[in-house]
Design a protein around this motif. Structure first.
Motif, mmCIF file in Angstrom:
data_model
loop_
_atom_site.group_PDB
_atom_site.id
_atom_site.type_symbol
_atom_site.label_atom_id
_atom_site.label_comp_id
_atom_site.label_asym_id
_atom_site.label_seq_id
_atom_site.Cartn_x
_atom_site.Cartn_y
_atom_site.Cartn_z
ATOM 1 N N TRP B 148 -28.529 -80.509 18.475
ATOM 2 C CA TRP B 148 -27.348 -79.944 19.148
ATOM 3 C C TRP B 148 -27.189 -81.224 20.277
ATOM 4 O O TRP B 148 -27.947 -80.543 21.138
ATOM 5 C CB TRP B 148 -26.653 -78.510 19.131
ATOM 6 C CG TRP B 148 -25.266 -78.552 19.255
ATOM 7 C CD1 TRP B 148 -24.059 -78.262 17.922
ATOM 8 C CD2 TRP B 148 -24.596 -78.553 20.524
ATOM 9 N NE1 TRP B 148 -23.037 -78.271 18.869
ATOM 10 C CE2 TRP B 148 -23.043 -78.355 20.367
ATOM 11 C CE3 TRP B 148 -25.042 -78.224 21.696
ATOM 12 C CZ2 TRP B 148 -22.720 -77.810 21.056
ATOM 13 C CZ3 TRP B 148 -23.946 -77.637 23.265
ATOM 14 C CH2 TRP B 148 -22.996 -77.846 22.368
ATOM 15 N N VAL B 158 -31.388 -76.249 17.174
ATOM 16 C CA VAL B 158 -30.824 -75.622 16.593
ATOM 17 C C VAL B 158 -31.615 -75.081 15.234
ATOM 18 O O VAL B 158 -32.141 -76.697 14.292
ATOM 19 C CB VAL B 158 -29.604 -75.800 16.647
ATOM 20 C CG1 VAL B 158 -29.262 -74.781 17.678
ATOM 21 C CG2 VAL B 158 -28.960 -76.962 16.531
ATOM 22 N N GLN B 167 -17.270 -76.650 13.865
ATOM 23 C CA GLN B 167 -17.524 -75.640 13.931
ATOM 24 C C GLN B 167 -17.487 -74.222 13.803
ATOM 25 O O GLN B 167 -18.121 -72.666 13.214
ATOM 26 C CB GLN B 167 -18.249 -74.769 16.077
ATOM 27 C CG GLN B 167 -18.765 -76.238 16.415
ATOM 28 C CD GLN B 167 -18.947 -76.488 17.804
ATOM 29 O OE1 GLN B 167 -20.045 -76.394 18.493
ATOM 30 N NE2 GLN B 167 -17.210 -76.745 18.312
ATOM 31 N N TYR B 168 -15.827 -73.861 13.563
ATOM 32 C CA TYR B 168 -15.572 -72.324 13.562
ATOM 33 C C TYR B 168 -15.246 -72.396 12.346
ATOM 34 O O TYR B 168 -14.953 -71.483 11.893
ATOM 35 C CB TYR B 168 -13.850 -72.541 14.344
ATOM 36 C CG TYR B 168 -13.797 -72.869 15.459
ATOM 37 C CD1 TYR B 168 -14.231 -71.837 16.452
ATOM 38 C CD2 TYR B 168 -13.634 -74.437 16.180
ATOM 39 C CE1 TYR B 168 -14.075 -72.592 18.140
ATOM 40 C CE2 TYR B 168 -13.277 -74.248 17.431
ATOM 41 C CZ TYR B 168 -13.865 -73.398 18.693
ATOM 42 O OH TYR B 168 -13.975 -73.527 20.072
ATOM 43 N N LEU B 171 -20.097 -72.721 10.935
ATOM 44 C CA LEU B 171 -20.861 -71.874 11.778
ATOM 45 C C LEU B 171 -21.138 -70.316 10.346
ATOM 46 O O LEU B 171 -22.530 -69.904 11.212
ATOM 47 C CB LEU B 171 -20.658 -71.900 13.251
ATOM 48 C CG LEU B 171 -20.622 -73.307 13.673
ATOM 49 C CD1 LEU B 171 -21.656 -72.651 15.381
ATOM 50 C CD2 LEU B 171 -22.416 -73.889 13.541
#
Lengths: 166, 233
Positions: B148, B158, B167-168, B171
């Motif tokens: 990343w 990662v 991402q929100y 993940l």
């Protein structure tokens, strides 16, 4: 404007004939955690360097010192001492006085000539903070200051010294 | 050093028309979806197919990836112009390295080279505003890899990753469902969960995902159907 640091904590401590250095492993942007595997301590022979602050500068500065310490070792045919490393870090950071790397370095190591433990910290432009007890840095430095002030005492043995930093 | 090859291939400014700077703080670039998932013996890279300029979708089959060598693939998002320019600059230099040294750079070496270029650009007169995912397969360690990298040149290895608003949403899903030893079918199942969540929750249509797989056999594109409707509660 100073960019927001990516977060992180680092602490170095002197004990009886020993030093300890510890850091967290988080890489995050405010509340979002990107990685749980981002070490902030880098070892250069006898010397250990902790770097907190902007993640990109943590990588850039650690790579830069890997290069500088390797060149030192080739020229001098010996490992760099913690004291010499402290001066190298200080002068390298002050080279960037008007466009600094956004890091707060911490050094811990044992001087192989004198056998004495050595720790120190820096601000982002290389002002050295020598300490006989402990050095803290990073976004959790206030909290680390509190625990260290409360728990540190002279001549901690190695197991007690590292136990503080759980 | 051999004189037949230039030291580095210089990035040619103006080859791609650069759009206005500073767009990264407004709407636009963060809506682009980049996803990466590693498993037992593969890395999945998924990127949204919409090419957006402001409020307009210009293209619904955009490929936001470039193959750097036979076993590493770079996905990119960010400021229009910077993205393709930077990716192809890196691609050319990685390929130049392979030709000069008759061997391919490992994924970790590639990632650190990319980071170095992005970091030196960051403190130059004109930085690249590019976020990257670097998927690869390390043939020596026999392990899939994923790196990343953001536009500040922060680099992190990662097991799974995303860029932008994705991402929100993704993940947390990946935190719950990912294991290092998942097989390919399980990897695609988790990717489907992510893409359905994005379809359900992102306020814009990102026109589906282009999915690429990196294994020990190289890079391939995977068919990824995007026809079923996702129920929104």
């Amino acid at each position: 404007m100073i960019p927001p640091p990516d977060g992180g904590a680092c602490v170095a401590m002197v004990g009886k004939d020993c030093v300890a250095i510890a850091c967290d492993l988080r890489l995050g942007m405010q509340a979002l955690t990107v990685s749980n595997n981002f070490p902030k301590i880098f070892s250069y022979g006898d010397v250990h360097l902790g770097l907190t602050g902007l993640a990109t500068d943590v990588s850039t500065v650690s790579d830069l010192f890997r290069y500088k310490v390797n060149m030192y070792r080739l020229r001098e045919e010996r490992n760099i001492s913690p004291q010499t490393m402290a001066n190298l870090v200080s002068s390298s950071l002050y080279e960037r006085r008007f466009g600094p790397y956004f890091v707060s370095p911490v050094i811990a190591g044992i001087n192989q000539t004198s056998g004495k433990p050595f720790i120190c910290g820096f601000d982002s432009i290389g002002c050295i903070d020598f300490a006989k007890d402990f050095i803290v840095s990073g976004t959790a430095s206030d909290q680390l200051f509190g625990t260290c002030e409360g728990l540190w005492e002279p001549d901690l043995v190695s197991c007690a010294c590292s136990g503080d930093m759980g | 050093m051999s004189s037949e090859w230039p030291d580095t291939l210089a990035a040619a400014p103006g080859q791609y028309a650069a759009c206005g700077r500073g767009e990264e703080h407004g709407l636009g670039v963060h809506w682009e979806v980049l996803l990466g998932i590693t498993g037992k013996d593969f890395t999945i890279i998924a990127a949204s197919k919409a090419a957006m300029r402001g409020a307009t979708v210009l293209k619904a089959s955009d490929d936001k990836t470039r193959a750097l060598n036979s076993h590493s693939l770079m996905a990119f998002s960010g400021e229009a112009g910077d993205t393709v320019q930077f990716a192809e600059f890196i691609q050319a230099n990685i390929q130049l390295y392979s030709m000069r040294n008759s061997m391919e750079l490992s994924p970790s070496a590639t990632a650190n080279f990319v980071r170095g270029e992005l970091a030196s650009a960051l403190r130059s007169r004109r930085p690249y505003t590019v976020n990257l995912l670097l998927g690869g397969y390390d043939e020596i360690a026999d392990k899939p890899t994923l790196y990343w990298i953001d536009y500040l040149a922060s680099l992190a290895p990662v097991p799974y990753a995303a860029h932008g608003y994705a991402q929100y949403y993704c993940l947390s899903l990946l935190d719950k469902h990912h294991h290092p030893d998942i097989d390919f079918a399980q990897g695609m199942k988790i990717l489907r969960m992510c893409s359905e969540e994005l379809k359900r929750r992102l306020p814009i249509d990102f026109k589906g995902l282009m999915v690429k797989i990196i294994t020990k056999d190289g890079i391939r594109e995977e068919e990824y159907a995007d026809d079923q409707n996702v129920a929104v509660p």
